[in-house]
Design an enzyme around this catalytic site. Sequence first.
Site, mmCIF file in Angstrom:
data_model
loop_
_atom_site.group_PDB
_atom_site.id
_atom_site.type_symbol
_atom_site.label_atom_id
_atom_site.label_comp_id
_atom_site.label_asym_id
_atom_site.label_seq_id
_atom_site.Cartn_x
_atom_site.Cartn_y
_atom_site.Cartn_z
ATOM 1 N N THR A 186 106.956 -24.150 109.135
ATOM 2 C CA THR A 186 107.094 -25.484 109.663
ATOM 3 C C THR A 186 107.802 -25.633 110.900
ATOM 4 O OG1 THR A 186 109.342 -25.946 108.298
ATOM 5 C CG2 THR A 186 107.324 -26.157 107.192
ATOM 6 N N GLU A 331 102.951 -27.384 104.161
ATOM 7 C CA GLU A 331 103.184 -26.929 102.652
ATOM 8 C C GLU A 331 102.041 -27.316 101.858
ATOM 9 O OE1 GLU A 331 105.239 -28.310 104.653
ATOM 10 O OE2 GLU A 331 107.494 -28.138 104.163
ATOM 11 N N LYS A 444 116.293 -48.942 106.914
ATOM 12 C CA LYS A 444 116.907 -49.810 105.875
ATOM 13 C C LYS A 444 117.657 -50.940 106.262
ATOM 14 C CE LYS A 444 116.893 -45.523 103.376
ATOM 15 N NZ LYS A 444 117.175 -44.341 104.386
ATOM 16 N N TRP A 449 113.616 -51.870 102.984
ATOM 17 C CA TRP A 449 113.146 -50.950 103.655
ATOM 18 C C TRP A 449 111.879 -51.561 104.676
ATOM 19 C CZ3 TRP A 449 111.660 -45.942 100.526
ATOM 20 C CH2 TRP A 449 112.778 -45.369 99.869
HETATM 21 P P1 ADP Z 1 105.986 -30.227 110.558
HETATM 22 O O1 ADP Z 1 105.716 -31.073 111.630
HETATM 23 O O2 ADP Z 1 107.379 -30.327 109.794
HETATM 24 O O3 ADP Z 1 105.639 -28.702 110.743
HETATM 25 P P2 ADP Z 1 103.660 -30.732 109.279
HETATM 26 O O4 ADP Z 1 103.046 -30.352 110.547
HETATM 27 O O5 ADP Z 1 103.179 -29.780 108.190
HETATM 28 O O6 ADP Z 1 105.251 -30.912 109.462
HETATM 29 O O7 ADP Z 1 103.351 -32.217 109.071
HETATM 30 C C1 ADP Z 1 103.610 -32.943 107.911
HETATM 31 C C2 ADP Z 1 104.165 -34.415 108.331
HETATM 32 O O8 ADP Z 1 103.069 -34.834 109.072
HETATM 33 C C3 ADP Z 1 103.645 -35.193 106.903
HETATM 34 O O9 ADP Z 1 104.703 -34.948 106.060
HETATM 35 C C4 ADP Z 1 103.568 -36.808 107.442
HETATM 36 O O10 ADP Z 1 105.036 -37.153 107.515
HETATM 37 C C5 ADP Z 1 103.217 -36.412 108.697
HETATM 38 N N1 ADP Z 1 101.538 -36.663 108.827
HETATM 39 C C6 ADP Z 1 100.474 -35.773 108.810
HETATM 40 N N2 ADP Z 1 99.398 -36.321 108.719
HETATM 41 C C7 ADP Z 1 99.533 -37.962 108.875
HETATM 42 C C8 ADP Z 1 99.114 -39.023 108.810
HETATM 43 N N3 ADP Z 1 97.600 -38.831 108.847
HETATM 44 N N4 ADP Z 1 99.645 -40.260 109.059
HETATM 45 C C9 ADP Z 1 100.989 -40.249 108.804
HETATM 46 N N5 ADP Z 1 101.993 -39.207 108.870
HETATM 47 C C10 ADP Z 1 100.931 -37.745 108.816
#
Ligand code: ADP
Length: 553
Positions: A186, A331, A444, A449
């Site tokens: 990640t 994940e 918040k 929220w």
């Molecule tokens: P990271 O950036 O931590 O590596 P990921 O690339 O796995 O994580 O991104 C996951 C996160 O991206 C999700 O938990 C969510 O917050 C955000 N995300 C992914 N797709 C969307 C979407 N279509 N709309 C809003 N948020 C999104």
Amino acid sequence: MNGLMMQKKLLISSLIVHADRHHGDTQIVSRRVEGDIHRYTFRDCHRRARQMANALTSLGVKPSDRIGTLAWNGYRHLELYYGVSGMGAILHTINPRLHEDQVAYIANHAEDQYVFFDLTFLPLIKAVAGRCNTVKAFIAMTDQAHMPTDAGIDNLLCYEDLIEQSSSVYAWPVLDEDAASTLCYTSGTTGNPKGVLYSHRSSMLHTYAAALPDALNCSAREVILPVVPMFHVNAWGLPYIACMVGAKLVFPGPALDGKSLYELLEAEQVTLSAGVPTVWQGLLSHVEETGQSFSSMRRTIIGGAACTPAMLRKFQETYGVAVLHVWGMTELSPMGTICTMKARHVEMPQEKRYAVQSKQGRAVYGVDMKIVGADGMELPWDGATSGDLLVRGHSVVRDYFRSEGDSPLQIDHEGQEWFPTGDVATIDADGFMQITDRSKDVIKSGGEWIGSIDLENIAMAHPAVSQAACIAAKHAKWDERPLLIVVRKQQADLTREELLAFYEGKIAKWWTPDDVVFVDEIPLGATGKILKNQLRERFGDFLMQPAECQRVA
Ligand code: ADP
């Protein structure tokens, strides 16, 4: 009693075998780092993947060894997808946009034995090579003619030499389908990146589910251009899906600007593309400025961050390109939800359909989800109540690679394991999920929220706004209040008052941002997402000490 059907393991190598035998002459087109366009077929890819498997064997690579890549979307990367995982080793795709300290941390944590890299990343390799303790050699993904001469790296090998020296006779081993195939960390926006270790089985089930008509609807008639990188969650699974269905693949390499993408989309008559909203913004600006249109692209998959209603409309109304909004995470392999209509939505008036399409969508097969309150109890699917989004499924992480902490899973009162996504969402009666925020980004205000995504979507609908982020700023009376950070479009004139007036009638009055800060640039992370933690650091005190924050900005 067992069924009497053939036992065939779900293995990633079966995808390239299928693509070779049944779609052998289907093309894979790549814009190379060397600058030219490379073209070959699934049959060629399979042959070279087998050669690579032999090369890796000669290098002493054993099952479960981790093999790193720092590479763009391209045919050599695809050969490693199949060659490495197919032989039983683990393909570890590293995100080259991460800070060099994180790249070194990841390579060491994964104990990578070899690292393959595109020439673009030679400076990065030079910076981290001395710190990668387990790497036996670095392999430049190029031919002899393009090999760097004075790289100053011990144990530098040439990709094409390895291929040339290796036989194409190779039988893919029959592995345990639960064996690890791929490793992806990640982004580690906060703290060190965490490794998600996919198995052959989880990847194969994800591929089946993601290709379905009500998911990405992929077929042999499709020409797919994944802009979403192969170094982050396997380009959302598209390199696997293309082999399963026999679709032509087009890889953009390092050229991700609007002009280069547009030229490739048109030249190869791409029908389906995929990427994060920030990339599409570059493409849309290019076609808008040049007055061009898309002659073949019919659909685009948008995810990784919320697709704004403004972008949705622009693609669909101006350019006739249908938007497929998806939500997922590293994940989750990564597909969680995909927004395709149910029968009842088809006849809906356009405006109502847009409202549905703006949601992140319904669960793909293999993913279950629920929203829960602070007490862990499930909340209703009414499209209004929001709660923490939990998921489970056969392509969802159980634990992080070599994690030293507690299990990331939560156990509910029925004893079921769930993965907490860190997202806050609503789910409506039809099962359509809508993200309102990441839990750490929620504002918040006086105990209530406020979802930042809604506020950003409104700002992005203003014609003078190029980019917008809404953050929680500290507030003396309400604890936190929304603060809008905005990049204006070039040559656009827009005042704080005009933008705040734009919110009137669109949301409850108390949701309106307290203030607007105009900036030249909004920081983006390694996967193209807005780095809200950096914005909070810079502007978190803005409502208390505006002058101080403006000076920093
Ligand atoms: P990271 O950036 O931590 O590596 P990921 O690339 O796995 O994580 O991104 C996951 C996160 O991206 C999700 O938990 C969510 O917050 C955000 N995300 C992914 N797709 C969307 C979407 N279509 N709309 C809003 N948020 C999104």
